[in-house]
Design a protein around this motif. Structure first.
Motif, PDB file in Angstrom:
ATOM      1  N   GLN A   1      -8.336 -27.849 -11.536  1.00  0.00           N
ATOM      2  CA  GLN A   1      -9.600 -27.122 -11.478  1.00  0.00           C
ATOM      3  C   GLN A   1     -10.784 -28.073 -11.649  1.00  0.00           C
ATOM      4  O   GLN A   1     -11.802 -27.944 -10.956  1.00  0.00           O
ATOM      5  CB  GLN A   1      -9.632 -26.045 -12.556  1.00  0.00           C
ATOM      6  N   LEU A   2     -10.657 -29.008 -12.583  1.00  0.00           N
ATOM      7  CA  LEU A   2     -11.741 -29.970 -12.811  1.00  0.00           C
ATOM      8  C   LEU A   2     -11.937 -30.864 -11.593  1.00  0.00           C
ATOM      9  O   LEU A   2     -13.073 -31.181 -11.214  1.00  0.00           O
ATOM     10  CB  LEU A   2     -11.433 -30.810 -14.053  1.00  0.00           C
ATOM     11  N   ILE A   3     -10.834 -31.287 -10.977  1.00  0.00           N
ATOM     12  CA  ILE A   3     -10.943 -32.129  -9.787  1.00  0.00           C
ATOM     13  C   ILE A   3     -11.661 -31.377  -8.672  1.00  0.00           C
ATOM     14  O   ILE A   3     -12.570 -31.911  -8.013  1.00  0.00           O
ATOM     15  CB  ILE A   3      -9.552 -32.589  -9.325  1.00  0.00           C
ATOM     16  N   ALA A   4     -11.269 -30.126  -8.440  1.00  0.00           N
ATOM     17  CA  ALA A   4     -11.878 -29.347  -7.366  1.00  0.00           C
ATOM     18  C   ALA A   4     -13.365 -29.121  -7.611  1.00  0.00           C
ATOM     19  O   ALA A   4     -14.172 -29.170  -6.679  1.00  0.00           O
ATOM     20  CB  ALA A   4     -11.153 -28.005  -7.229  1.00  0.00           C
ATOM     21  N   ARG A   5     -13.726 -28.893  -8.858  1.00  0.00           N
ATOM     22  CA  ARG A   5     -15.126 -28.580  -9.169  1.00  0.00           C
ATOM     23  C   ARG A   5     -16.014 -29.812  -9.137  1.00  0.00           C
ATOM     24  O   ARG A   5     -17.170 -29.750  -8.686  1.00  0.00           O
ATOM     25  CB  ARG A   5     -15.212 -27.912 -10.544  1.00  0.00           C
ATOM     26  N   PHE A   6     -15.512 -30.944  -9.588  1.00  0.00           N
ATOM     27  CA  PHE A   6     -16.376 -32.113  -9.764  1.00  0.00           C
ATOM     28  C   PHE A   6     -16.156 -33.200  -8.716  1.00  0.00           C
ATOM     29  O   PHE A   6     -16.794 -34.250  -8.813  1.00  0.00           O
ATOM     30  CB  PHE A   6     -16.180 -32.699 -11.166  1.00  0.00           C
TER      31      PHE A   6
ATOM     32  N   LEU B   1     -15.004 -38.683 -14.941  1.00  0.00           N
ATOM     33  CA  LEU B   1     -15.487 -37.326 -15.208  1.00  0.00           C
ATOM     34  C   LEU B   1     -14.359 -36.416 -15.690  1.00  0.00           C
ATOM     35  O   LEU B   1     -14.521 -35.670 -16.665  1.00  0.00           O
ATOM     36  CB  LEU B   1     -16.124 -36.742 -13.949  1.00  0.00           C
ATOM     37  N   VAL B   2     -13.214 -36.472 -15.007  1.00  0.00           N
ATOM     38  CA  VAL B   2     -12.107 -35.583 -15.356  1.00  0.00           C
ATOM     39  C   VAL B   2     -11.573 -35.904 -16.746  1.00  0.00           C
ATOM     40  O   VAL B   2     -11.280 -34.994 -17.539  1.00  0.00           O
ATOM     41  CB  VAL B   2     -10.990 -35.687 -14.297  1.00  0.00           C
TER      42      VAL B   2
ATOM     43  N   PHE C   1      -6.091 -29.781  -0.943  1.00  0.00           N
ATOM     44  CA  PHE C   1      -5.761 -29.785  -2.370  1.00  0.00           C
ATOM     45  C   PHE C   1      -6.132 -28.451  -3.016  1.00  0.00           C
ATOM     46  O   PHE C   1      -5.360 -27.905  -3.825  1.00  0.00           O
ATOM     47  CB  PHE C   1      -6.502 -30.934  -3.054  1.00  0.00           C
ATOM     48  N   ASN C   2      -7.288 -27.913  -2.673  1.00  0.00           N
ATOM     49  CA  ASN C   2      -7.719 -26.636  -3.254  1.00  0.00           C
ATOM     50  C   ASN C   2      -6.765 -25.506  -2.898  1.00  0.00           C
ATOM     51  O   ASN C   2      -6.422 -24.678  -3.752  1.00  0.00           O
ATOM     52  CB  ASN C   2      -9.133 -26.281  -2.768  1.00  0.00           C
TER      53      ASN C   2
END
Length: 365
Positions: free
Chosen positions: A67-72, A30-31, A125-126
């Motif tokens: 940001q992509l990791i945190a969101r998805f 996904l990322v 992580f966030n």
């Protein structure tokens, strides 16, 4: 039926290892795909700045990937749940586990434990990585992808009020009396809200009191005349303390620092509903990964040869995505004051926890 919540040690590690490998694989896929699409949309704007090249593209990617990791990451847990459970079902491993006396909850227990650990890692992580990357990326975007800001305390797209007048800035750095703003616009307005004059300046610094605009250009709306001024002082009621309160970005502040910002808002009688909702969501957001095995559990049970396995996978996926839709809607309602902050952040989580548990108990237990 066994009284232990977890199955045997061997089976627990087998299921947990299978699940974590699929979470990682789905997340990487996904990322990578989303990062390539993002670069296609923004690379032209980055490379249009003189001096920018491949290094700046890598910098943007390194700031955007967290940001992509945190969101998805929750989406990855959901998809990994569906893939893992469908694979186990097709290979008749679920039937074998139930034939050995395991309940549906015991089959899911290793996945729930793994998802809980993922939630804990996601929270850390966030708060340690994503908040810093977000602050730096917003400041860089405000600088039109010019020189990369040296620190993450730079705030972008600042909007401040002094009575009826408004002061905006593309970026702001520093604290206290050393605050400096770039690309500043001052709107002097009447009591009815009509703009009387507009002043644009390249820079602004604290003049104690007020803010000194350098290389200013003033436009009088009534006479339609422009005037260039070497400097001009505006916003005498805007103090550094007030500015630091007005520029709190909950996405760029870690959990513990946002708590201090909320306390400062409450001390001066400011509205804190939006900040409080974001504060609670910093806890409920990562914990959403824990829900995904429960919502996707419908794909684990039922005979694969019945022809309904694909339908069960679609139902599990629909439940998971419905959670994300309702979670975002509730958070938006909380930001506007429609829901209390705690309810806006936690109501979707507990609602779908009950929904997932009800579906599991009614269909399998």
């Amino acid at each position: 039926m066994q009284l232990d919540f977890f199955p045997s040690r061997t089976l627990t590690f087998y299921l947990a290892r299978m699940f974590i490998v699929r979470i990682f694989a789905v997340l990487v896929m996904l990322v990578l795909v989303l990062m390539m699409l993002d670069l296609l949309a923004t690379s032209g704007e980055i490379l249009s700045v003189e001096g920018n090249g491949q290094g700046e593209l890598w910098t943007y990617a390194l700031l955007r990937i967290p940001q992509l990791i945190a969101r998805f990451l929750p989406y990855s847990v959901l998809l990994a749940t569906i893939i893992t459970l469908v694979t186990l079902n097709q290979n008749s491993e679920v039937i074998a586990m139930k034939a050995a006396g395991l309940s549906a909850h015991q089959v899911l227990a290793p996945l729930l434990l793994t998802a809980a650990l993922v939630s804990v890692v996601s929270f850390g992580f966030n708060e340690r990585v994503v908040t810093r990357a977000t602050a730096t990326l917003k400041a860089w975007e405000a600088a039109d992808y010019g020189p990369v800001p040296e620190h993450s305390e730079v705030r972008a797209n600042v909007y401040l009020t002094d009575g009826t007048s408004v002061l905006t800035a593309a970026s702001m750095s520093g604290t206290g009396s050393s605050i400096a703003m770039r690309d500043v616009t001052w709107y002097s307005r009447s009591d009815s809200g009509m703009i009387l004059t507009q002043v644009r300046a390249a820079r602004a610094s604290y003049a104690a009191p007020g803010w000194k605009l350098e290389e200013a250009e003033r436009f009088d709306v009534g006479t339609a005349k422009a005037q260039e001024l070497p400097e001009m002082v505006v916003g005498r009621e805007l103090t550094p303390d007030k500015i630091e309160l007005d520029t709190v970005d909950p996405d760029a502040q870690p959990f513990w620092k946002l708590s201090d910002s909320i306390a400062a808002y409450e001390a001066v009688g400011r509205r804190t509903a939006e900040l409080r909702a974001k504060w609670w969501h910093k806890l409920s957001g990562p914990l959403s990964a824990f829900l995904m095995p429960l919502l996707g559990a419908v794909a684990a049970f039922g005979l694969a040869r019945s022809g309904q396995l694909f339908l069960r996978a679609i139902i599990g996926m629909a439940l998971g995505f419905a959670y994300f839709v309702i979670d975002n809607a509730a958070l938006a309602m909380g930001n506007f004051g429609g829901y209390p902050p705690f309810l806006a952040a936690w109501a979707p989580f507990f609602l779908f926890l009950l929904v997932g548990e009800t579906v599991l108990v009614r269909t399998e237990e």
